[in-house]
Design an enzyme around this catalytic site. Structure first.
Site, PDB file in Angstrom:
ATOM      1  CD  GLU A 170      -2.582   1.314   0.047  1.00  0.00           C
ATOM      2  OE1 GLU A 170      -3.146   0.592  -0.254  1.00  0.00           O
ATOM      3  OE2 GLU A 170      -2.521   2.568  -0.718  1.00  0.00           O
ATOM      4  CB  CYS A 205       5.911   4.457   6.522  1.00  0.00           C
ATOM      5  SG  CYS A 205       4.185   3.679   6.574  1.00  0.00           S
TER       6      CYS A 205
HETATM    7  P1  NAD Z   1      -1.992   0.267  12.631  1.00  0.00           P
HETATM    8  O1  NAD Z   1      -1.089   0.134  13.513  1.00  0.00           O
HETATM    9  O2  NAD Z   1      -2.903   1.573  12.368  1.00  0.00           O
HETATM   10  O3  NAD Z   1      -3.270  -0.870  12.518  1.00  0.00           O
HETATM   11  C1  NAD Z   1      -2.884  -2.332  12.498  1.00  0.00           C
HETATM   12  C2  NAD Z   1      -4.132  -2.925  13.222  1.00  0.00           C
HETATM   13  O4  NAD Z   1      -3.959  -4.212  13.192  1.00  0.00           O
HETATM   14  C3  NAD Z   1      -4.200  -2.706  14.780  1.00  0.00           C
HETATM   15  O5  NAD Z   1      -5.611  -1.845  14.884  1.00  0.00           O
HETATM   16  C4  NAD Z   1      -4.199  -3.815  15.347  1.00  0.00           C
HETATM   17  O6  NAD Z   1      -4.880  -4.020  16.677  1.00  0.00           O
HETATM   18  C5  NAD Z   1      -4.443  -4.817  14.114  1.00  0.00           C
HETATM   19  N1  NAD Z   1      -4.162  -6.079  14.408  1.00  0.00           N
HETATM   20  C6  NAD Z   1      -2.889  -6.790  14.647  1.00  0.00           C
HETATM   21  N2  NAD Z   1      -2.838  -7.969  14.881  1.00  0.00           N
HETATM   22  C7  NAD Z   1      -4.189  -8.649  14.471  1.00  0.00           C
HETATM   23  C8  NAD Z   1      -4.659  -9.712  14.116  1.00  0.00           C
HETATM   24  N3  NAD Z   1      -3.953 -11.027  14.456  1.00  0.00           N
HETATM   25  N4  NAD Z   1      -5.902  -9.719  13.967  1.00  0.00           N
HETATM   26  C9  NAD Z   1      -6.707  -8.558  13.585  1.00  0.00           C
HETATM   27  N5  NAD Z   1      -6.289  -7.543  13.757  1.00  0.00           N
HETATM   28  C10 NAD Z   1      -4.874  -7.172  14.061  1.00  0.00           C
HETATM   29  O7  NAD Z   1      -1.058   0.160  11.335  1.00  0.00           O
HETATM   30  P2  NAD Z   1      -1.221   0.963   9.914  1.00  0.00           P
HETATM   31  O8  NAD Z   1      -0.351   2.334  10.259  1.00  0.00           O
HETATM   32  O9  NAD Z   1      -2.687   0.665   9.493  1.00  0.00           O
HETATM   33  O10 NAD Z   1      -0.170   0.188   8.895  1.00  0.00           O
HETATM   34  C11 NAD Z   1      -0.429  -1.323   8.657  1.00  0.00           C
HETATM   35  C12 NAD Z   1       0.696  -1.632   7.500  1.00  0.00           C
HETATM   36  O11 NAD Z   1       0.527  -1.002   6.554  1.00  0.00           O
HETATM   37  C13 NAD Z   1       1.913  -1.369   8.251  1.00  0.00           C
HETATM   38  O12 NAD Z   1       2.861  -2.726   7.563  1.00  0.00           O
HETATM   39  C14 NAD Z   1       2.554  -0.356   7.555  1.00  0.00           C
HETATM   40  O13 NAD Z   1       3.922  -0.285   7.328  1.00  0.00           O
HETATM   41  C15 NAD Z   1       1.673  -0.305   6.236  1.00  0.00           C
HETATM   42  N6  NAD Z   1       1.759   0.828   5.570  1.00  0.00           N
HETATM   43  C16 NAD Z   1       1.172   2.097   6.471  1.00  0.00           C
HETATM   44  C17 NAD Z   1       0.923   3.074   5.869  1.00  0.00           C
HETATM   45  C18 NAD Z   1       0.500   4.326   6.744  1.00  0.00           C
HETATM   46  O14 NAD Z   1       0.360   5.496   6.437  1.00  0.00           O
HETATM   47  N7  NAD Z   1      -0.101   4.163   7.931  1.00  0.00           N
HETATM   48  C19 NAD Z   1       0.937   3.353   4.436  1.00  0.00           C
HETATM   49  C20 NAD Z   1       1.373   2.319   3.618  1.00  0.00           C
HETATM   50  C21 NAD Z   1       1.610   1.125   4.409  1.00  0.00           C
END
Ligand code: NAD
Length: 437
Positions: free
Chosen positions: A151, A263
């Site tokens: 993403e 990130c």
């Molecule tokens: P986040 O911490 O906001 O959300 C992750 C969620 O996953 C949490 O709510 C957590 O409770 C949940 N979770 C963990 N284990 C779980 C399981 N087994 N079952 C169900 N839910 C579970 O993280 P984010 O910022 O959304 O990032 C997620 C991924 O996307 C990361 O790898 C990040 O590097 C990538 N990413 C983030 C962005 C950004 O701008 N935040 C952009 C691109 C990619």
């Protein structure tokens, strides 16, 4: 298509809501019962512009729902996206894959019929292989293809980025998975979004290479800013002058206090580790990390210098705490080392952020939080602008000056003009805007 989104954070909730908006049937799953309960009450647990309306309209249309139990949604899904966190592992900077691996095992047990399991989380090269192995180990009879779909959305502009992406990258060599992913993203072909199919490991590396390149671009212009200050050049004009060259491009050339966020720091650290594990040294990316860490620490010294070198007993007002505007995300925000540095030097810190103060309190408990910028600067010996929220771009400068004990402004985002600030009687410091002798 039926989609289960495992992990309902910034990426999972935005992606889930956007997929539902395309017309797919989406269930967002999260282990955090508080988050799911809030969503079921119609509350959005994060700040992201436009997300509340998008979620509400798709919930109302019965295309989007929320649960803590992945069993039913995974069994019914054509595609299960893993969008859980992959934070830096404590100690060594590797991506911590605990959440991804446990999600893979939980998904495996619930699979029924042909399903594409897609890693949307940012994961090291080879993670798709491991997810596939874990699924086959947990459920040997599962009919599954594991694909990578990194993403690229940015917090603060996440919905637009998701709906109008520069590209969509899908890593798979499975024909059935290709068809499912093509069907899921077909609505975006109307927006001319190129759908790029590649091998899985290549897709995984594309995400890290993209983030490392952007972090390099920021760090490059930050170093040019330091040089600009010394030689009497203006980094904003240098950035424009080089950015108009199509080979360079004008984005990500804004000098500032160093990159932060959820990130870039963790992904550049992880990429260096991935490379070392394969006997490759990414010296440019290593240098970017070192330069950026030093820079974030140096910002507190910049503030100290602006008030004459000594911060003991001084009050510093900080405007903006989140790592960028239009988000409440405080992960690795440059404000954290800055404020910590100011406190270490004996300053008292008052701060204001339009939406980030609740998150900031967890990271920075020892400062005073203020409800608006004018209250924040009251009695301050220096004002530091750390995040370029639109609310800070047109402050009433006379009101600010009369509220402060000393009229010193350190603008780490270059949102004001030096001549304007001088005309208002401020001592004004910014980034990389040297004065020609
Ligand atoms: P986040 O911490 O906001 O959300 C992750 C969620 O996953 C949490 O709510 C957590 O409770 C949940 N979770 C963990 N284990 C779980 C399981 N087994 N079952 C169900 N839910 C579970 O993280 P984010 O910022 O959304 O990032 C997620 C991924 O996307 C990361 O790898 C990040 O590097 C990538 N990413 C983030 C962005 C950004 O701008 N935040 C952009 C691109 C990619």
């Amino acid at each position: 298509m039926r989609i289960a989104m495992i992990g309902t954070g910034y990426v999972g909730l935005v992606s889930g809501a956007c997929f539902a908006d395309f017309g797919h049937q989406v269930t967002c799953v999260d282990k955090d019962a508080g988050k799911i309960a809030a969503l079921l009450r119609g509350e959005i647990p994060i700040f992201e512009p436009g997300l509340d309306d998008l979620v509400a309209s798709n919930v109302k249309a019965k295309r989007l729902d929320f649960t803590t139990d992945l069993t039913g949604p995974v069994a019914e899904a054509d595609a299960v996206f893993i969008a859980v966190g992959t934070p830096s592992r404590r100690g060594d900077g590797h991506a911590d894959l605990t959440y991804v691996h446990s999600a893979a095992r939980e998904i495996a047990a619930a699979l029924s019929g042909f399903t594409v399991v897609v890693t949307k989380s940012t994961v090291p090269v080879g993670t798709g292989d491991e997810v596939e192995r874990l699924i086959r180990e947990t459920n040997p009879s599962a009919d599954v293809a594991v694909a990578s779909n990194p993403e690229f959305l940015r917090e603060g502009a996440a919905i637009r980025d998701f709906k109008f992406p520069d590209r969509i990258v899908v890593g798979t060599s499975d024909e059935r998975a290709r068809k499912v992913m093509g069907d899921i993203y077909r609505p975006l072909s109307l927006n001319q979004a190129p759908l790029m199919f590649t091998a899985r490991r290549t897709a995984e590396l594309i995400k890290y290479a993209a983030n490392a390149f952007l972090a390099t671009k920021i760090t490059f212009i930050n170093e040019i800013a330091d040089l600009s200050e010394k030689v009497g050049a203006n980094v904003q004009e240098v950035a424009r002058g080089i950015g108009l060259d199509n080979r360079i491009g004008s984005k990500f050339l804004h000098a500032g206090p160093g990159f932060g966020g959820s990130c870039f720091p963790k992904d550049t650290r992880a990429l260096v580790k991935i490379a070392l594990d394969h006997d490759v040294q990414l010296r440019i990316v290593e240098a970017v990390l070192g330069v950026n860490d030093n820079r974030k620490r140096a910002m507190a010294r910049k503030v100290a210098n602006a008030v004459g070198g000594n911060l003991r007993g001084k009050t510093v007002a900080v405007l903006g705490l989140t790592f960028k505007p239009d988000t409440d995300d405080m992960r690795e925000a440059p404000s954290i080392p800055l404020v910590t540095g100011l406190l270490d030097m004996g300053a008292k810190v008052r701060a204001h952020d339009p939406v980030g103060m609740e998150q900031a309190r967890k990271e920075l408990p020892d400062i005073e939080y203020c409800e608006d910028p004018y209250e924040c600067v009251r009695g301050a010996d220096a004002l530091v602008i750390v995040t370029e929220w639109v609310q800070f771009r047109a402050l009433d400068l006379d009101r600010i000056k009369s509220a402060m004990a000393q009229p010193v402004v350190v603008d780490l985002r270059n949102i004001y003009r030096a001549d304007d600030m001088a005309a208002h009687g401020f001592v004004y410091e910014s980034i990389g805007r040297g004065v020609e002798p």
